[in-house]
Scaffold this motif. Structure first.
Motif, PDB file in Angstrom:
ATOM      1  N   GLY A  75      -1.197 -80.741 -29.893  1.00 32.79           N
ATOM      2  CA  GLY A  75      -2.581 -80.646 -29.457  1.00 32.79           C
ATOM      3  C   GLY A  75      -2.784 -80.990 -27.997  1.00 32.79           C
ATOM      4  N   VAL A  76      -1.793 -80.662 -27.167  1.00 32.97           N
ATOM      5  CA  VAL A  76      -1.834 -80.964 -25.736  1.00 32.97           C
ATOM      6  C   VAL A  76      -2.160 -79.687 -24.969  1.00 32.97           C
ATOM      7  CG1 VAL A  76      -0.483 -81.799 -23.769  1.00 32.97           C
ATOM      8  CG2 VAL A  76      -0.149 -82.807 -26.023  1.00 32.97           C
ATOM      9  N   ARG A  77      -2.966 -79.811 -23.916  1.00 29.82           N
ATOM     10  CA  ARG A  77      -3.300 -78.650 -23.089  1.00 29.82           C
ATOM     11  C   ARG A  77      -2.118 -78.334 -22.170  1.00 29.82           C
ATOM     12  NH1 ARG A  77      -8.407 -80.131 -19.800  1.00 29.82           N
ATOM     13  NH2 ARG A  77      -8.533 -77.879 -19.403  1.00 29.82           N
ATOM     14  N   PRO A  78      -1.560 -77.126 -22.251  1.00 31.62           N
ATOM     15  CA  PRO A  78      -0.408 -76.784 -21.415  1.00 31.62           C
ATOM     16  C   PRO A  78      -0.805 -75.979 -20.182  1.00 31.62           C
ATOM     17  CG  PRO A  78      -0.590 -75.185 -23.162  1.00 31.62           C
ATOM     18  CD  PRO A  78      -1.780 -76.102 -23.298  1.00 31.62           C
ATOM     19  N   GLY A 100      -5.459 -71.080 -29.488  1.00 30.36           N
ATOM     20  CA  GLY A 100      -6.523 -70.090 -29.374  1.00 30.36           C
ATOM     21  C   GLY A 100      -7.036 -69.859 -27.971  1.00 30.36           C
ATOM     22  N   GLU A 101      -6.437 -70.550 -26.970  1.00 33.42           N
ATOM     23  CA  GLU A 101      -6.886 -70.422 -25.590  1.00 33.42           C
ATOM     24  C   GLU A 101      -5.749 -69.895 -24.712  1.00 33.42           C
ATOM     25  OE1 GLU A 101      -9.919 -70.953 -24.426  1.00 33.42           O
ATOM     26  OE2 GLU A 101     -10.701 -71.557 -26.389  1.00 33.42           O
ATOM     27  N   PRO A 102      -6.062 -69.040 -23.726  1.00 35.81           N
ATOM     28  CA  PRO A 102      -5.018 -68.599 -22.796  1.00 35.81           C
ATOM     29  C   PRO A 102      -4.442 -69.789 -22.034  1.00 35.81           C
ATOM     30  CG  PRO A 102      -7.008 -67.255 -22.568  1.00 35.81           C
ATOM     31  CD  PRO A 102      -7.379 -68.423 -23.427  1.00 35.81           C
ATOM     32  N   VAL A 103      -3.146 -69.778 -21.849  1.00 38.95           N
ATOM     33  CA  VAL A 103      -2.479 -70.842 -21.100  1.00 38.95           C
ATOM     34  C   VAL A 103      -2.751 -70.660 -19.612  1.00 38.95           C
ATOM     35  CG1 VAL A 103      -0.236 -71.834 -20.474  1.00 38.95           C
ATOM     36  CG2 VAL A 103      -0.686 -71.130 -22.838  1.00 38.95           C
TER      37      VAL A 103
END
Length: 368
Positions: A311-314, A329-332
């Protein structure tokens, strides 16, 4: 609010080590957000930089010289291996048989012989188990150059020993393993940077041959030659990772019973990345070129999966960006050095400078 950031890039091949990349990104981040907590965990996937990453992660490791070995184009090159506590030797194919060592590309004739010579040196020094980093190879010889250096004899229908290189395997009729050095008692672990099989449209020749100088005719020739090798040597050419390093994964699995594992996962565990990511808000990754191959077993692709699991934002910082990825579900978020530098030449000329700029851009994006 302060953030916890993990910076875990691969090396920028032929330019900066993973440690240098991480340091530059961190410097850029701190220039914007000096109070955040940064943890730097340089990565590798079995290719170039594997010895450096393992040495940094394992206390008591010692770099050993193997003397001059046969480079991928036949010219001598210094060989090295890493001695770990407990009799473990780590060998990096790219160090002895890597693409940057070629004076000019030779897709049909390049060899992995130097890798075998380094392995022999490690075994002669008393190593009881081996970890072999695959990736960054100059050749598509199925690892036969390395295996020949370890005593395997490959012959044609007339009984003559084959020359080195992938093209010669088209004439392979028999293998003689009577003089082949046995695998060490502690086993052999292959660190693969890809999940490709040996043969076919997703195999060693088709996918990776072009970057070694193979055109369509040479790709077909090498794929057919590797198929001949598989028919004679046995093993399972469909096993994921057997296509690594021009089929070296296949050669060592078939001849030595070596086990293939994701290099990115192995090195991430060795360096404690999982513990570092727990509780972090952002995971910053990096490599020279982020493209579809990055998602097939290499560092960035493997760690994007880890980011999703934790659950970390990359974010991905690369010299060039030619792929998109979605996590949670979000573009990196990505940042290409060529874009902020204005050109490929400018990015190559001052990679550390533009990595600092990218690190600053990441801080503004994730901390905004």
């Amino acid at each position: 609010m302060s953030l916890s950031i993990v910076i875990a890039p691969d090396s920028f091949k032929g330019s900066l080590s993973a440690r240098d990349v991480a340091d530059a990104i961190a410097a850029g981040w701190r220039s914007v957000r000096p109070h955040d907590s940064l943890t730097l965990v340089p990565q590798a996937d079995g290719g170039e930089g594997t010895l450096d990453a393992v040495e940094a992660a394992v206390p008591g490791s010692v770099r050993r010289g193997a003397g001059l070995v046969t480079g991928p184009d036949g010219r001598p090159t210094p060989g090295e291996w890493l001695e770990l506590p407990g009799g473990v030797a780590v060998v990096e194919l790219a160090q002895a048989s890597g693409l940057p060592l070629m004076r000019s590309l030779d897709p049909l004739g390049a060899t992995t012989r130097g890798l075998g010579e380094v392995i022999r040196a490690a075994l002669d020094a008393g190593a009881t188990s081996l970890v072999i980093g695959l990736g960054g190879s100059a050749s598509t010889d199925g690892g036969t150059g390395a295996l020949s250096a370890l005593g395997l004899r490959l012959t044609d229908a007339a009984g003559a020993t084959l020359a080195d290189g992938g093209a010669a395997l088209a004439r392979l009729a028999a293998v003689d393993d009577a003089a082949l050095i046995p695998a060490p008692p502690g086993g052999v672990l292959l660190l693969s940077d890809v999940t490709a099989p040996l043969l076919g449209p997703a195999g060693a020749a088709a996918v990776f041959g072009p970057q070694k100088g193979a055109g369509p005719v040479e790709v077909a020739q090498l794929d057919a030659a590797l198929a001949t090798l598989a028919s004679v040597l046995g093993g399972d050419p469909a096993l994921p990772g057997t296509g690594a390093a021009g089929g070296t994964g296949y050669g060592f699995e078939a001849a030595w019973g070596a086990r293939i594992e994701s290099g990115a996962d192995y090195l991430a565990g060795l360096g404690g990345l999982g513990a570092a990511v727990d509780g972090a808000q952002v995971l910053l990754l990096g490599e020279g070129r982020f493209d579809t191959q990055s998602l097939g077993g290499k560092v960035v692709g493997q760690l994007l999966q880890r980011a999703e699991a934790h659950g970390v934002r990359p974010g991905v910082i690369a010299g060039q960006v030619a792929a998109t990825a979605v996590v949670g579900g979000e573009p990196v978020w990505t940042c290409a050095l060529v874009d902020i530098a204005g050109s490929l030449d400018a990015a190559i000329a001052e990679p550390a400078h533009w990595l600092r700029e990218a690190g600053a851009a990441a801080a503004r994006h994730f901390g905004g």
